[in-house]
Scaffold this motif. Structure first.
Motif, PDB file in Angstrom:
ATOM      1  N   GLY A 188      33.962  37.809  34.281  1.00 25.64           N
ATOM      2  CA  GLY A 188      34.229  39.204  34.602  1.00 25.64           C
ATOM      3  C   GLY A 188      35.209  39.826  33.629  1.00 25.64           C
ATOM      4  O   GLY A 188      36.202  39.209  33.256  1.00 25.64           O
ATOM      5  N   ALA A 248      30.336  40.093  31.949  1.00 25.27           N
ATOM      6  CA  ALA A 248      30.049  41.253  32.804  1.00 25.27           C
ATOM      7  C   ALA A 248      30.313  42.577  32.101  1.00 25.27           C
ATOM      8  O   ALA A 248      30.099  43.642  32.686  1.00 25.27           O
ATOM      9  N   HIS A 267      28.645  47.906  36.381  1.00 26.89           N
ATOM     10  CA  HIS A 267      29.238  48.686  37.477  1.00 26.89           C
ATOM     11  C   HIS A 267      28.802  48.135  38.834  1.00 26.89           C
ATOM     12  O   HIS A 267      27.719  48.469  39.321  1.00 26.89           O
ATOM     13  N   SER A 268      29.654  47.345  39.445  1.00 30.36           N
ATOM     14  CA  SER A 268      29.293  46.709  40.707  1.00 30.36           C
ATOM     15  C   SER A 268      28.958  47.751  41.780  1.00 30.36           C
ATOM     16  O   SER A 268      29.695  48.724  41.979  1.00 30.36           O
ATOM     17  N   SER A 296      31.319  46.050  45.869  1.00 28.24           N
ATOM     18  CA  SER A 296      32.657  45.515  45.631  1.00 28.24           C
ATOM     19  C   SER A 296      33.625  46.272  46.528  1.00 28.24           C
ATOM     20  O   SER A 296      33.248  47.223  47.222  1.00 28.24           O
ATOM     21  N   MET A 316      27.682  41.188  38.574  1.00 27.34           N
ATOM     22  CA  MET A 316      28.306  42.459  38.205  1.00 27.34           C
ATOM     23  C   MET A 316      29.803  42.273  37.924  1.00 27.34           C
ATOM     24  O   MET A 316      30.384  41.227  38.225  1.00 27.34           O
ATOM     25  N   GLY A 317      30.426  43.314  37.391  1.00 31.60           N
ATOM     26  CA  GLY A 317      31.862  43.313  37.120  1.00 31.60           C
ATOM     27  C   GLY A 317      32.494  44.631  37.521  1.00 31.60           C
ATOM     28  O   GLY A 317      32.237  45.175  38.578  1.00 31.60           O
ATOM     29  N   HIS A 318      33.391  45.148  36.673  1.00 28.34           N
ATOM     30  CA  HIS A 318      33.951  46.499  36.761  1.00 28.34           C
ATOM     31  C   HIS A 318      35.095  46.659  37.757  1.00 28.34           C
ATOM     32  O   HIS A 318      36.056  47.370  37.475  1.00 28.34           O
ATOM     33  N   ASP A 319      35.037  46.010  38.944  1.00 32.79           N
ATOM     34  CA  ASP A 319      36.028  46.304  39.976  1.00 32.79           C
ATOM     35  C   ASP A 319      37.160  45.285  40.037  1.00 32.79           C
ATOM     36  O   ASP A 319      38.050  45.414  40.891  1.00 32.79           O
ATOM     37  N   THR A 329      33.916  39.459  44.921  1.00 35.85           N
ATOM     38  CA  THR A 329      33.147  39.800  46.120  1.00 35.85           C
ATOM     39  C   THR A 329      31.779  39.136  46.034  1.00 35.85           C
ATOM     40  O   THR A 329      31.113  39.217  44.994  1.00 35.85           O
ATOM     41  N   TYR A 375      24.271  39.328  45.698  1.00 37.50           N
ATOM     42  CA  TYR A 375      25.086  40.074  44.738  1.00 37.50           C
ATOM     43  C   TYR A 375      26.470  39.414  44.623  1.00 37.50           C
ATOM     44  O   TYR A 375      27.098  39.104  45.636  1.00 37.50           O
ATOM     45  N   THR A 377      30.222  39.941  42.501  1.00 39.52           N
ATOM     46  CA  THR A 377      31.090  40.720  41.611  1.00 39.52           C
ATOM     47  C   THR A 377      32.239  39.835  41.153  1.00 39.52           C
ATOM     48  O   THR A 377      32.947  39.252  41.983  1.00 39.52           O
TER      49      THR A 377
END
Length: 778
Positions: A354, A390, A503-504, A507, A538-541, A545, A577, A579
């Motif tokens: 991530g 990510a 963009h998760s 999350s 996913m990543g971003h946050d 999760t 999913y 994150t």
């Protein structure tokens, strides 16, 4: 008749004429600036002479506990009367000039206290001086030496060139640009050097450049403060060619690898690769037995560099290869990577990292260290076949961007660990992303403005698993759906389908309530369920999760009774999913206030421990397991695990070596000289034009290996494209110029002064001799 003296025809004596001529010559030399230079502005000569020297350079400084107005680091002049002027070392100890330790005694007394007498120490001091720069195109580096207490940040024209103890006391948060205390708090001043080479980022000009220093006190009760910029110099001349940021990347299949690197050479560049049997670190590269693949080369956004892309296919399973990139002007250090099992259903594992986001903490060095630790610990413990990012490899676009990419690529593990990259929001909008990376089967669908052709959605197949990486900066769900439909149609016999994007949509931290995230959450999950996707990463946050199995945006209670960490034969359309939290530790987010009291029903596992993590995904036939670990220790403490089982596949150890048999019908786009716009045979999409604008045709170069079908497993099936296409080459300046005047405030070379003095004395002596003879004659 009266007579008088004739005053119009009498000649001056010879001694007088000689002395007068000598004095006139000396006057001309002084007036012309030969003996003394202008003492107000530093001038760098073309031999690397100092532009700043301790005790001689005039500094403007503020010691009044007030932040200067904007522009103090960039404007050639400041008008605020609060700026003081002096030359020398600066400091104070208990409000007085005294030895701070190590013989460091300030020449100029700084106001040490906020109230002017005693009490709390002033937290920040500001220093600036201006200088001229000659032959800017020939400057290769700016170097310097600084003694400081307790923290110092040096900048040129507002761009940081050196940071010394840029952190709060007992912490890592940066203090540059703040009014915070911080730094080393050592008992005596520290001395450090710097060597900054990204000269293009400094925006140098002929005159009016600003060298600034921000000096921080360690704490309110600090007994001393000190700064002595001992010297700052330019280094001139043409530097040796170099290779930077070589990247080993995923290919279209498990038997292919893409390569990318930046280099200063404009000559044809190559990947050289050979089986590594018998090769040991430190050995000479086995050039005689190596395959050689020419790279596609185009001008990079980074000043003075070319971006190089190449593809090698036909690699053999379970084989170590040694490679290097570049040309005879400059080669990268040799590195070794090892392939794994090949073939549909064969077992493999990959890391999911991530947001490394180097620079997000404000301290790129600390972020690089965290990134290094994660990769070292994860690779040593888990031995993955490749790594998926990510996105958000770096934090800043602009002046800091190239330095952050250097930090991202710095871990030695990345020379041997194959990468698959994702476009994050911090990567988006900069063509540097496409300069630094080289992805397979890239589509024009999903590509975003300003990010280049490498920013489009792309896919690859690894041991019967279809990976589809989509650029979620493109909010057009229809584009991504069309891309995935085409990729799936091109690969109908895969065992698993995995989607990766930045963009998760599921999350729990800062971005949970963002309107753009809500929009994606409303649209993308149903598409994934309709297309039969198994796992979405996913990543971003920056917050770990994991969801339950999901049908569209709806959770399903599909985990089997006693084991909530496993699902067996989930129904079609059910998707997991995950994150990822930060893999480098550069930034963490807290739980969003909207969910802190009541978690959404789709949450199966979550947590924020402010510790770096990484997820290891193992695929073994019909069994896919995601293990998430904390990476701040070599033991890799486990955070979470989850397994999906498909009983209609063989879930035992499918380690069979199929010698490169691939189910993938796509092509690598960046596999030779000519254009980087190869047609995606698997999807039928036009992959767009080369973002560098140098080559505008399609790369229809013939594949000489086995890139599109069954790999021969021998390592000899290398491919080069034969597309024509013009290559853009930047103009460069070479050579070293000399003959400049002496620098600010200095006498010219002592030998020259001595020569002038000797000539003057000799002429004056001769004049006296002539005077004496004149008297004798009379």
């Amino acid at each position: 008749m009266m007579t008088g003296k004739n005053t119009t025809s009498r000649r001056r004596p010879r001694w007088y004429r000689a002395l007068t001529a000598t004095l006139a010559v000396l006057a001309v030399l002084v007036a012309g600036g030969v003996l003394f230079a202008n003492p107000t502005t530093g001038v760098a000569d073309a031999d690397g002479a100092q532009i700043v020297e301790s005790g001689k350079t005039q500094w403007q400084y503020r010691d009044d506990n007030q932040q200067p107005a904007d522009g103090w680091q960039t404007s050639a002049a400041v008008s605020d009367a609060a700026w003081k002027t002096a030359s020398g070392s600066f400091g104070a100890k208990n409000g007085q000039i005294a030895d701070l330790g190590g013989g460091m005694t300030p020449q100029v007394l700084l106001n040490q206290y906020i109230n002017g007498a005693d009490g709390d120490a002033i937290p920040v001091y500001y220093f600036r001086t201006t200088f001229d720069a000659k032959d800017i195109d020939a400057i290769q580096a700016i170097t310097g030496e600084v003694a400081y207490d307790d923290a110092a940040i040096v900048a040129v024209n507002g761009h940081v060139v050196a940071e010394f103890d840029n952190h709060v006391k007992d912490g890592t948060d940066p203090i540059y640009g703040t009014t915070n205390y911080g730094g080393s708090n050592d008992s005596a001043p520290k001395t450090a050097t710097f060597n900054f080479t990204d000269i293009a980022s400094l925006g140098l000009k002929a005159t009016g450049n600003v060298l600034s220093v921000e000096l921080h006190n360690g704490r309110a009760t600090s007994s001393d403060i000190y700064l002595d910029v001992k010297n700052v110099s330019f280094t001139y001349g043409k530097a040796a060619d170099t290779v930077k940021d070589a990247s080993l990347e995923i290919g279209a299949t498990e038997s292919a690898r893409n390569f990318n690197w930046l280099g200063t050479s404009t000559n044809a560049s190559f990947v050289e690769i050979a089986p590594a049997a018998g090769y040991k670190e430190g050995d000479a590269f086995p050039e005689s037995g190596a395959e050689k693949v020419q790279a596609l080369q185009s001008a990079a956004t980074r000043e003075g560099f070319m971006s190089n892309k190449a593809t090698v296919s036909g690699l053999a399973a379970n084989t170590a290869y040694v490679y290097r990139v570049g040309n005879d002007d400059a080669w990268s250090d040799p590195a070794v990577f090892t392939t794994g099992n090949f073939g549909s259903g064969a077992s493999f594992s990959f890391l999911f990292a991530g947001d490394p986001q180097i620079g997000a903490s404000g301290n790129s060095d600390a972020d690089q260290a965290g990134w290094q630790a994660t990769l070292t610990n994860a690779v040593n413990k888990l031995t993955p076949n490749f790594m998926v990012s990510a996105g958000d490899q770096i934090n800043d676009k602009g002046a800091k961007e190239d330095g952050q990419y250097d930090s991202y690529f710095a871990p030695k593990e990345l020379a041997s660990l194959t990468q698959a990259l994702t476009v994050g929001n911090h990567d988006n909008g900069s063509s540097r992303y496409s300069d630094y990376f080289n992805v397979p089967n890239v589509s024009s669908l999903g590509a975003t403005s300003g990010t280049g052709t490498q920013s489009g959605d792309y896919w690859y197949v690894y041991n019967g698993v279809l990976f589809m990486d989509i650029n979620s900066n493109d909010m057009n769900t229809g584009n991504h759906k069309a891309f995935m439909e085409q990729a799936i149609a091109a690969n109908p016999n895969v065992n698993w389908k995995i989607v990766v994007f930045h963009h998760s949509v599921f999350s729990l931290a800062n971005h949970y309530t963002d309107s753009d995230i809500q929009s994606r959450r409303n649209e993308l999950p149903q598409v994934f369920s309709d297309l039969g996707i198994d796992v979405v990463l996913m990543g971003h946050d920056h917050y770990f999760t994991r969801t339950t199995m999901m049908e569209g945006a709806n959770p399903v209670a599909s985990e089997t009774g006693a084991d909530a960490n496993q699902v067996v034969d989930p129904a079609k359309g059910q998707v997991l999913y995950l994150t990822a939290d930060s893999a480098s530790g550069s930034k963490y987010y807290k739980t969003n206030s909207a969910v802190v009291n009541a978690m959404p029903t789709w949450v199966a596992a979550q947590g924020q421990s402010n510790r770096p993590t990484i997820t290891n995904v193992t695929v073994n036939g019909g069994k896919l397991t995601l293990d998430t670990y904390y990476t701040d220790s070599a033991d890799l403490e486990k955070l979470d695990t989850f397994t999906i089982v498909h009983t209609d596949q063989n879930s035992g150890d499918n380690g069979t070596d199929n010698n490169g048999s691939d189910n993938n019908n796509g092509t690598d786009n960046n596999n030779g000289t000519g254009n980087n716009n190869g047609t995606d045979n698997g999807t039928g999409n036009n992959n767009g034009s080369d973002n560098n604008g140098a080559n505008n045709g399609s790369n229809n170069g013939a594949n000489n290996g086995n890139n599109n079908g069954t790999g021969n497993g021998t390592g000899n099936g290398t491919t080069t494209g034969n597309g024509a296409g013009a290559t853009a080459k930047p103009s460069t300046s070479t050579g070293t110029k000399g003959g400049s005047l002496p620098q600010t405030g200095d006498l010219i070379a002592p030998a020259f002064i001595a020569a002038i003095a000797v000539v003057g004395v000799a002429v004056i002596a001769a004049a006296l001799v002539l005077k004496n003879r004149d008297r004798q004659v009379r």
